[in-house]
Design a protein around this motif. Sequence first.
Motif, PDB file in Angstrom:
ATOM      1  N   GLY A  47       1.102   3.639   4.097  1.00  0.00           N
ATOM      2  CA  GLY A  47      -0.244   3.640   3.799  1.00  0.00           C
ATOM      3  C   GLY A  47      -0.696   4.697   2.759  1.00  0.00           C
ATOM      4  N   SER A  48      -1.781   5.309   2.867  1.00  0.00           N
ATOM      5  CA  SER A  48      -2.203   6.523   1.872  1.00  0.00           C
ATOM      6  C   SER A  48      -1.552   7.720   2.172  1.00  0.00           C
ATOM      7  CB  SER A  48      -3.853   6.522   2.245  1.00  0.00           C
ATOM      8  OG  SER A  48      -4.069   6.952   3.493  1.00  0.00           O
ATOM      9  N   ALA A  49      -0.796   7.757   3.420  1.00  0.00           N
ATOM     10  CA  ALA A  49      -0.087   8.913   3.582  1.00  0.00           C
ATOM     11  C   ALA A  49       1.032   9.102   2.808  1.00  0.00           C
ATOM     12  CB  ALA A  49       0.456   8.977   5.087  1.00  0.00           C
ATOM     13  N   SER A  50       1.333   8.051   1.865  1.00  0.00           N
ATOM     14  CA  SER A  50       2.318   8.107   1.009  1.00  0.00           C
ATOM     15  C   SER A  50       2.010   8.856  -0.266  1.00  0.00           C
ATOM     16  CB  SER A  50       2.956   6.771   0.567  1.00  0.00           C
ATOM     17  OG  SER A  50       3.566   5.920   1.392  1.00  0.00           O
ATOM     18  N   MET A  51       0.661   8.694  -0.575  1.00  0.00           N
ATOM     19  CA  MET A  51       0.212   9.604  -1.626  1.00  0.00           C
ATOM     20  C   MET A  51       0.219  11.158  -1.408  1.00  0.00           C
ATOM     21  SD  MET A  51      -3.302   9.317  -3.583  1.00  0.00           S
ATOM     22  CE  MET A  51      -2.800   7.735  -4.203  1.00  0.00           C
ATOM     23  N   ASP A  52      -0.098  11.413  -0.085  1.00  0.00           N
ATOM     24  CA  ASP A  52      -0.013  12.712   0.248  1.00  0.00           C
ATOM     25  C   ASP A  52       1.494  13.291   0.294  1.00  0.00           C
ATOM     26  OD1 ASP A  52      -2.966  13.510   1.380  1.00  0.00           O
ATOM     27  OD2 ASP A  52      -2.451  11.561   2.213  1.00  0.00           O
ATOM     28  N   LEU A  53       2.429  12.546   0.631  1.00  0.00           N
ATOM     29  CA  LEU A  53       3.947  13.018   0.541  1.00  0.00           C
ATOM     30  C   LEU A  53       4.028  13.365  -0.896  1.00  0.00           C
ATOM     31  CD1 LEU A  53       6.888  13.359   1.864  1.00  0.00           C
ATOM     32  CD2 LEU A  53       6.923  10.846   1.170  1.00  0.00           C
ATOM     33  N   MET A  54       3.607  12.424  -1.836  1.00  0.00           N
ATOM     34  CA  MET A  54       4.274  12.622  -3.173  1.00  0.00           C
ATOM     35  C   MET A  54       3.382  13.787  -3.908  1.00  0.00           C
ATOM     36  SD  MET A  54       6.703  11.095  -3.833  1.00  0.00           S
ATOM     37  CE  MET A  54       7.611   9.125  -3.590  1.00  0.00           C
ATOM     38  N   LEU A  55       2.004  13.955  -3.346  1.00  0.00           N
ATOM     39  CA  LEU A  55       1.302  14.963  -3.829  1.00  0.00           C
ATOM     40  C   LEU A  55       1.736  16.468  -3.371  1.00  0.00           C
ATOM     41  CD1 LEU A  55      -2.288  13.753  -3.224  1.00  0.00           C
ATOM     42  CD2 LEU A  55      -1.262  14.059  -5.661  1.00  0.00           C
TER      43      LEU A  55
ATOM     44  N   VAL B 206      11.094  -9.489  -4.583  1.00  0.00           N
ATOM     45  CA  VAL B 206      11.038  -9.227  -3.130  1.00  0.00           C
ATOM     46  C   VAL B 206       9.446  -9.355  -2.757  1.00  0.00           C
ATOM     47  CG1 VAL B 206      11.370  -7.189  -1.477  1.00  0.00           C
ATOM     48  CG2 VAL B 206      12.956  -7.380  -3.293  1.00  0.00           C
ATOM     49  N   PRO B 207       9.295 -10.071  -1.604  1.00  0.00           N
ATOM     50  CA  PRO B 207       7.799 -10.345  -1.294  1.00  0.00           C
ATOM     51  C   PRO B 207       7.463  -9.295  -0.571  1.00  0.00           C
ATOM     52  CG  PRO B 207       9.289 -11.783  -0.013  1.00  0.00           C
ATOM     53  CD  PRO B 207      10.232 -11.015  -0.964  1.00  0.00           C
ATOM     54  N   ALA B 208       6.212  -8.518  -0.739  1.00  0.00           N
ATOM     55  CA  ALA B 208       5.448  -7.631  -0.068  1.00  0.00           C
ATOM     56  C   ALA B 208       4.868  -8.547   1.132  1.00  0.00           C
ATOM     57  CB  ALA B 208       4.592  -6.960  -0.808  1.00  0.00           C
ATOM     58  N   SER B 209       4.263  -7.761   2.064  1.00  0.00           N
ATOM     59  CA  SER B 209       3.528  -8.234   2.963  1.00  0.00           C
ATOM     60  C   SER B 209       2.346  -9.061   2.754  1.00  0.00           C
ATOM     61  CB  SER B 209       3.203  -7.301   4.260  1.00  0.00           C
ATOM     62  OG  SER B 209       2.644  -6.255   3.802  1.00  0.00           O
ATOM     63  N   ASN B 210       1.862  -8.679   1.701  1.00  0.00           N
ATOM     64  CA  ASN B 210       0.469  -9.348   1.087  1.00  0.00           C
ATOM     65  C   ASN B 210       0.921 -10.800   0.187  1.00  0.00           C
ATOM     66  OD1 ASN B 210       1.368  -8.142  -1.334  1.00  0.00           O
ATOM     67  ND2 ASN B 210      -0.118  -6.890  -1.317  1.00  0.00           N
ATOM     68  N   GLY B 211       2.298 -10.972   0.111  1.00  0.00           N
ATOM     69  CA  GLY B 211       2.529 -11.882  -0.720  1.00  0.00           C
ATOM     70  C   GLY B 211       3.131 -11.610  -2.314  1.00  0.00           C
ATOM     71  N   ILE B 212       2.694 -10.671  -2.700  1.00  0.00           N
ATOM     72  CA  ILE B 212       2.972 -10.114  -3.966  1.00  0.00           C
ATOM     73  C   ILE B 212       4.508  -9.895  -4.185  1.00  0.00           C
ATOM     74  CG2 ILE B 212       2.546  -8.617  -6.119  1.00  0.00           C
ATOM     75  CD1 ILE B 212      -0.336  -8.303  -4.872  1.00  0.00           C
ATOM     76  N   ALA B 213       5.297 -10.662  -5.115  1.00  0.00           N
ATOM     77  CA  ALA B 213       6.534 -10.260  -5.246  1.00  0.00           C
ATOM     78  C   ALA B 213       6.962  -9.125  -6.371  1.00  0.00           C
ATOM     79  CB  ALA B 213       7.485 -11.526  -5.538  1.00  0.00           C
ATOM     80  N   VAL B 214       7.937  -8.183  -6.076  1.00  0.00           N
ATOM     81  CA  VAL B 214       8.443  -7.349  -7.175  1.00  0.00           C
ATOM     82  C   VAL B 214       9.822  -7.476  -7.489  1.00  0.00           C
ATOM     83  CG1 VAL B 214       8.726  -4.815  -7.553  1.00  0.00           C
ATOM     84  CG2 VAL B 214       6.912  -5.612  -6.124  1.00  0.00           C
ATOM     85  N   VAL B 215      10.048  -7.656  -8.914  1.00  0.00           N
ATOM     86  CA  VAL B 215      11.531  -7.985  -9.145  1.00  0.00           C
ATOM     87  C   VAL B 215      12.298  -6.582  -9.323  1.00  0.00           C
ATOM     88  CG1 VAL B 215      12.838  -8.756 -11.218  1.00  0.00           C
ATOM     89  CG2 VAL B 215      10.436  -9.761 -10.699  1.00  0.00           C
ATOM     90  N   PRO B 216      13.265  -6.577  -8.525  1.00  0.00           N
ATOM     91  CA  PRO B 216      14.225  -5.359  -8.656  1.00  0.00           C
ATOM     92  C   PRO B 216      14.974  -4.996  -9.915  1.00  0.00           C
ATOM     93  CG  PRO B 216      15.134  -6.972  -7.292  1.00  0.00           C
ATOM     94  CD  PRO B 216      13.877  -7.536  -7.599  1.00  0.00           C
ATOM     95  N   GLU B 217      15.576  -3.893 -10.291  1.00  0.00           N
ATOM     96  CA  GLU B 217      16.453  -3.604 -11.348  1.00  0.00           C
ATOM     97  C   GLU B 217      17.876  -3.898 -11.167  1.00  0.00           C
ATOM     98  OE1 GLU B 217      15.012  -0.194 -13.473  1.00  0.00           O
ATOM     99  OE2 GLU B 217      13.351  -0.019 -12.212  1.00  0.00           O
TER     100      GLU B 217
ATOM    101  N   MET C 196       1.001  -1.072  -0.035  1.00  0.00           N
ATOM    102  CA  MET C 196      -0.099   0.037  -0.063  1.00  0.00           C
ATOM    103  C   MET C 196       0.847   1.365   0.002  1.00  0.00           C
ATOM    104  SD  MET C 196      -3.244   1.283  -0.051  1.00  0.00           S
ATOM    105  CE  MET C 196      -4.020   2.629   0.562  1.00  0.00           C
ATOM    106  N   ALA C 197       1.767   1.357   0.972  1.00  0.00           N
ATOM    107  CA  ALA C 197       2.843   2.542   0.792  1.00  0.00           C
ATOM    108  C   ALA C 197       3.590   2.528  -0.273  1.00  0.00           C
ATOM    109  CB  ALA C 197       3.710   2.311   1.958  1.00  0.00           C
ATOM    110  N   PHE C 198       4.005   1.457  -0.944  1.00  0.00           N
ATOM    111  CA  PHE C 198       4.893   1.715  -2.197  1.00  0.00           C
ATOM    112  C   PHE C 198       4.249   2.050  -3.348  1.00  0.00           C
ATOM    113  CE2 PHE C 198       6.185  -1.142  -5.900  1.00  0.00           C
ATOM    114  CZ  PHE C 198       7.313  -0.381  -6.255  1.00  0.00           C
ATOM    115  N   ALA C 199       2.643   1.461  -3.339  1.00  0.00           N
ATOM    116  CA  ALA C 199       1.859   1.709  -4.612  1.00  0.00           C
ATOM    117  C   ALA C 199       1.455   3.043  -4.519  1.00  0.00           C
ATOM    118  CB  ALA C 199       0.730   1.001  -4.625  1.00  0.00           C
ATOM    119  N   SER C 200       1.105   3.706  -3.294  1.00  0.00           N
ATOM    120  CA  SER C 200       0.631   5.184  -2.995  1.00  0.00           C
ATOM    121  C   SER C 200       1.686   5.919  -3.071  1.00  0.00           C
ATOM    122  CB  SER C 200      -0.080   5.196  -1.557  1.00  0.00           C
ATOM    123  OG  SER C 200      -0.961   4.324  -1.329  1.00  0.00           O
TER     124      SER C 200
END
Length: 321
Positions: free
Chosen positions: A167-175, A57-68, A24-28
């Motif tokens: 969480g959703s605060a990551s979106m506020d940071l980027m905004l 790299v597995p997220a806490s929800n089990g979905i893995a992301v491939v690094p570059e 959630m934090a990463f996507a936001s």
Amino acid sequence: MLWEPPDTLPQKIGFHLVPLFSMMAFASAIEPLRSANRLAGKALYEWRIFAENMNPVPASNGIAVVPEMPISEVERLPTLILCSGTGTEENFDDRLFGVLRRLSRNGAHVGGLSGAPLLLARAGLLSGRRCTLHWEHIPGFVEEFPDIEVTDDLFEIDGPVFTCAGGSASMDLMLHLITQQHGHDLAAAVSEQFIHDRIREPTDRQRMALRMRIGHSHPKLVAAIAFMEDNLENPSTPPQLARSVGLSSRQLERLFRKYMGCTPARYYLELRLKRARALLRQTSLSVLDVAVASGFASASHFSKRYRDLFGQSPRSDRNAA
């Protein structure tokens, strides 16, 4: 500075993923950058994904992301954002801390989302700075780093280091970043793309209002529970608690039984034990130190109460976690 309009585009931002990071934090954080590029009609931002090695790299929800690429191979980077979540309290990766210090010395702006500010603190990057992190990690953080100023704001920017509750605060940071660099109109348009009805200020609080959390709005009840939450390490007696909200002990007990289905003493005890559980899982404090930090005079009394509520001893619960 990170928050000023960049000299060249696209602006490069790296994300380092720690195993069991918060998706959630990463996507936001990353999605507002993508949307800003689309709405602006040009590449304002460019991002790369790093990790300890090239394994997904597995997220806490089990979905893995491939690094570059591995983070150790990064020599210079304008901005690096650490993403972590569950299990951050167990992370004492000296190699990562060394990389963070090196990148910071080389001029990188370094940030952390959710539980990642704990890693920044262990790397020594938060000394003398103000920070925030997810409210669930704050008690353990304060115990480990009592000299670092911690707030419960959505995000903090202190020089070249920034921290965010995740969480959703990551979106506020980027905004906020988009607003500072490319104007409010673009940030508002990005916010609308994600059905984010307003861009929150950094000083907005993380947790919902207490009356919303407990599901009741009786002012005396809310005041009593707020008093409890502010006095977990040094709990007040029932008469002291009642006097703090202008009621008699009997009136306060009736109020709690009506709305919370238990006595004030029972509610207070469970608050303290839940704090203790968080400290056990997020710190390396001894059971006795956790007991004292949660308002218990002895480890034996604490352990008995803990087992009564959670069905296992504090030590067993820590080991299982």
